[in-house]
Structures are given as C-alpha cells and as structure tokens.
Design a protein around this motif. Structure first.
Motif, PDB file in Angstrom:
ATOM      1  N   MET A   1       0.774  -1.109  -0.130  1.00  0.00           N
ATOM      2  CA  MET A   1       0.057   0.134   0.137  1.00  0.00           C
ATOM      3  C   MET A   1       0.874   1.264   0.176  1.00  0.00           C
ATOM      4  O   MET A   1       1.623   1.616   0.816  1.00  0.00           O
ATOM      5  N   LEU A   2       0.654   2.064  -0.959  1.00  0.00           N
ATOM      6  CA  LEU A   2       1.506   3.321  -1.052  1.00  0.00           C
ATOM      7  C   LEU A   2       0.465   4.556  -0.676  1.00  0.00           C
ATOM      8  O   LEU A   2      -0.682   4.780  -1.360  1.00  0.00           O
ATOM      9  N   ASN A   3       0.707   5.133   0.315  1.00  0.00           N
ATOM     10  CA  ASN A   3      -0.237   6.179   1.047  1.00  0.00           C
ATOM     11  C   ASN A   3      -1.728   5.648   0.772  1.00  0.00           C
ATOM     12  O   ASN A   3      -2.493   6.258   0.053  1.00  0.00           O
ATOM     13  N   PRO A   4      -1.927   4.579   1.630  1.00  0.00           N
ATOM     14  CA  PRO A   4      -3.533   4.051   1.246  1.00  0.00           C
ATOM     15  C   PRO A   4      -4.438   5.121   1.855  1.00  0.00           C
ATOM     16  O   PRO A   4      -4.196   5.554   2.907  1.00  0.00           O
ATOM     17  N   ALA A   5      -5.750   4.984   1.057  1.00  0.00           N
ATOM     18  CA  ALA A   5      -6.918   5.645   1.677  1.00  0.00           C
ATOM     19  C   ALA A   5      -7.480   4.627   2.663  1.00  0.00           C
ATOM     20  O   ALA A   5      -8.269   3.767   2.441  1.00  0.00           O
ATOM     21  N   VAL A   6      -7.286   4.546   3.916  1.00  0.00           N
ATOM     22  CA  VAL A   6      -7.610   3.651   5.011  1.00  0.00           C
ATOM     23  C   VAL A   6      -9.095   3.544   5.075  1.00  0.00           C
ATOM     24  O   VAL A   6      -9.875   2.570   5.015  1.00  0.00           O
TER      25      VAL A   6
ATOM     26  N   ALA B   1       4.424   4.737   3.596  1.00  0.00           N
ATOM     27  CA  ALA B   1       3.357   6.134   4.194  1.00  0.00           C
ATOM     28  C   ALA B   1       4.382   7.194   4.411  1.00  0.00           C
ATOM     29  O   ALA B   1       5.624   7.223   4.763  1.00  0.00           O
ATOM     30  N   ALA B   2       3.884   8.274   3.736  1.00  0.00           N
ATOM     31  CA  ALA B   2       4.707   9.639   3.849  1.00  0.00           C
ATOM     32  C   ALA B   2       4.058  10.466   4.794  1.00  0.00           C
ATOM     33  O   ALA B   2       3.038  10.815   5.011  1.00  0.00           O
ATOM     34  N   LYS B   3       5.103  11.027   5.863  1.00  0.00           N
ATOM     35  CA  LYS B   3       4.451  11.894   6.987  1.00  0.00           C
ATOM     36  C   LYS B   3       4.042  13.067   6.068  1.00  0.00           C
ATOM     37  O   LYS B   3       3.327  14.029   6.868  1.00  0.00           O
TER      38      LYS B   3
ATOM     39  N   TRP C   1      -0.964   9.839   7.912  1.00  0.00           N
ATOM     40  CA  TRP C   1      -0.013   8.636   7.994  1.00  0.00           C
ATOM     41  C   TRP C   1      -0.210   7.625   9.057  1.00  0.00           C
ATOM     42  O   TRP C   1      -0.188   6.625   9.214  1.00  0.00           O
ATOM     43  N   HIS C   2      -0.694   8.530  10.395  1.00  0.00           N
ATOM     44  CA  HIS C   2      -0.841   7.754  11.665  1.00  0.00           C
ATOM     45  C   HIS C   2      -1.810   6.776  11.552  1.00  0.00           C
ATOM     46  O   HIS C   2      -1.883   5.723  12.118  1.00  0.00           O
TER      47      HIS C   2
ATOM     48  N   ILE D   1       8.157   4.355   6.687  1.00  0.00           N
ATOM     49  CA  ILE D   1       7.585   5.552   7.013  1.00  0.00           C
ATOM     50  C   ILE D   1       8.493   6.778   6.274  1.00  0.00           C
ATOM     51  O   ILE D   1       9.641   6.703   6.907  1.00  0.00           O
ATOM     52  N   ILE D   2       8.171   7.435   5.561  1.00  0.00           N
ATOM     53  CA  ILE D   2       8.966   8.414   4.934  1.00  0.00           C
ATOM     54  C   ILE D   2       8.869  10.080   5.620  1.00  0.00           C
ATOM     55  O   ILE D   2       7.641  10.156   5.959  1.00  0.00           O
ATOM     56  N   GLU D   3      10.133  10.505   5.886  1.00  0.00           N
ATOM     57  CA  GLU D   3      10.118  11.716   6.451  1.00  0.00           C
ATOM     58  C   GLU D   3       9.480  12.632   5.494  1.00  0.00           C
ATOM     59  O   GLU D   3      10.162  12.676   4.386  1.00  0.00           O
ATOM     60  N   GLY D   4       8.487  13.556   5.488  1.00  0.00           N
ATOM     61  CA  GLY D   4       8.479  14.573   4.577  1.00  0.00           C
ATOM     62  C   GLY D   4       7.569  13.988   3.515  1.00  0.00           C
ATOM     63  O   GLY D   4       6.804  13.005   3.431  1.00  0.00           O
TER      64      GLY D   4
END
Length: 199
Positions: free
Chosen positions: A96-101, A151-153, A160-161, A174-177
């Motif tokens: 999952m790449l920045n998924p819409a949970v 997930a990107a912060k 992302w949380h 988890i990617i910073e920025g």
C-alpha cells in the motif's frame, strides 16, 4: 514466454490512471525482471469509477491467470482496494502506497461530476459508489506479514498515523516529509519490487 509464477497487480488511485508516474515506474521495473527471465505477469488496468465494477474486473483477471502467486500494489484508493483484495485471497501479498484507509469517508465529499487527472476526461462519482466502498471496508487485516505499508508523513491528503494504525504487524516504511504522490518513489522502488517478488 514461460507460464507466469507471479501475478503483480497495480491499482491506481482516485482520478488517476495506469499512466501515473508510480504505475509507470513499477511497470518498467517489472518489465526488466521479465526480460531477465523472471516469470511475472503484470496487470495495471484503468479502473472504472464504480468500486464494485473495479473489483469484479480485477477478480476476473486473478481467476484467469495461470500464476500461483499474487501481489497487489495500490496507491491511495488503490491501496484501499489492495487491502480488500488481499483479504479475499489469503495467499496474496499487498503493498500500500499512502493508502486511503477509510476510502468511503475520504471520497464522500466528491460526489458529482469530476475529471481524471491525466486526461481531463469527465466521469460521475456517485453516492452509490461511496456505499460500495463501505461494503469493501476492511476493519482488521489478517496475516500481517503479507502487507507492506509505504506511508509519507508529508501526505497532504491522508493521515499517515491512521495508515500505521490500520496495518499493525505489517512491514512499515515511513518516509519523513514527501507528499501524497510520493515524489521520491524511485528511491523506494527496489524495496517495493523486492517485497513483491520474494517468496
């Protein structure tokens, strides 16, 4: 071409298409592996607006493939779909790449006529589609080791949380920025491909 051992499905996000940069980059990486002799089948369709129709189409492809292994990669809404499908196919892996949970909640405000990002082609996003997303909602994943969350912060659209909380026990990167589209995706592509292709 030999019988594929692995089917990799890539599902684009809301208003997006197989022409998106992440889809293209991932497809090119898979094509290189196939050229090197790996028995992989690649499937990156244009998804119809209806979530029900979209999942019916993908399930049809999965039913038709001769590959024994399955990995589903999804971006944003595609990540929501990847989660839904992984729970339908217990042997499948999902990335999952920045998924819409909570896709129904996120997309309810957009009911009406919209245009696609890549083509400006108009389409109707209907209230019934939001209801279909509610029916596809996965509340709790099973066999967390099958899941990889990127997930990107700095995601400006999604929290992302919430992504981290939704995939407990899964592999997390988890990617910073960064941003919702994960501009730096090429930096993480090897990890995505590695998770998808290694048994």
């Amino acid at each position: 071409m030999p019988t594929p051992k692995l089917l990799i499905v890539y599902l684009h996000g809301f208003r997006s298409s197989p022409s998106s940069s992440k889809a293209q980059l991932t497809g090119e990486a898979i094509a290189s592996l196939v050229k090197d002799g790996q028995a992989i089948e690649w499937y990156c369709p244009q998804l119809p607006p209806s979530p029900q129709a979209a999942m019916t189409m993908v399930k049809q492809k999965i039913a038709e493939t001769k590959a024994k292994d399955l990995c589903i990669i999804g971006s944003s809404l595609g990540g929501f779909y990847a989660t839904y499908l992984a729970e339908q196919y217990p042997h499948a892996k999902a990335i999952m790449l920045n998924p819409a949970v909570r896709a129904a909640r996120e997309l309810a405000p957009y009911v009406g006529q919209l245009t696609a990002y890549d083509s400006d082609e108009p389409f109707d996003w209907r209230a019934e589609y939001v209801e279909q997303l509610k029916e596809q909602q996965v509340e709790e994943i099973t066999h967390a080791e099958r899941y990889f969350l990127l997930a990107a912060k700095g995601d400006e659209l999604l929290d992302w949380h919430e992504m981290v909380e939704h995939y407990p026990g899964a592999k997390h990167l988890i990617i910073e920025g960064s941003d919702h589209g994960i501009t730096e995706y090429p930096q993480y592509l090897d990890q995505v491909i590695g998770f998808a292709t290694h048994a």
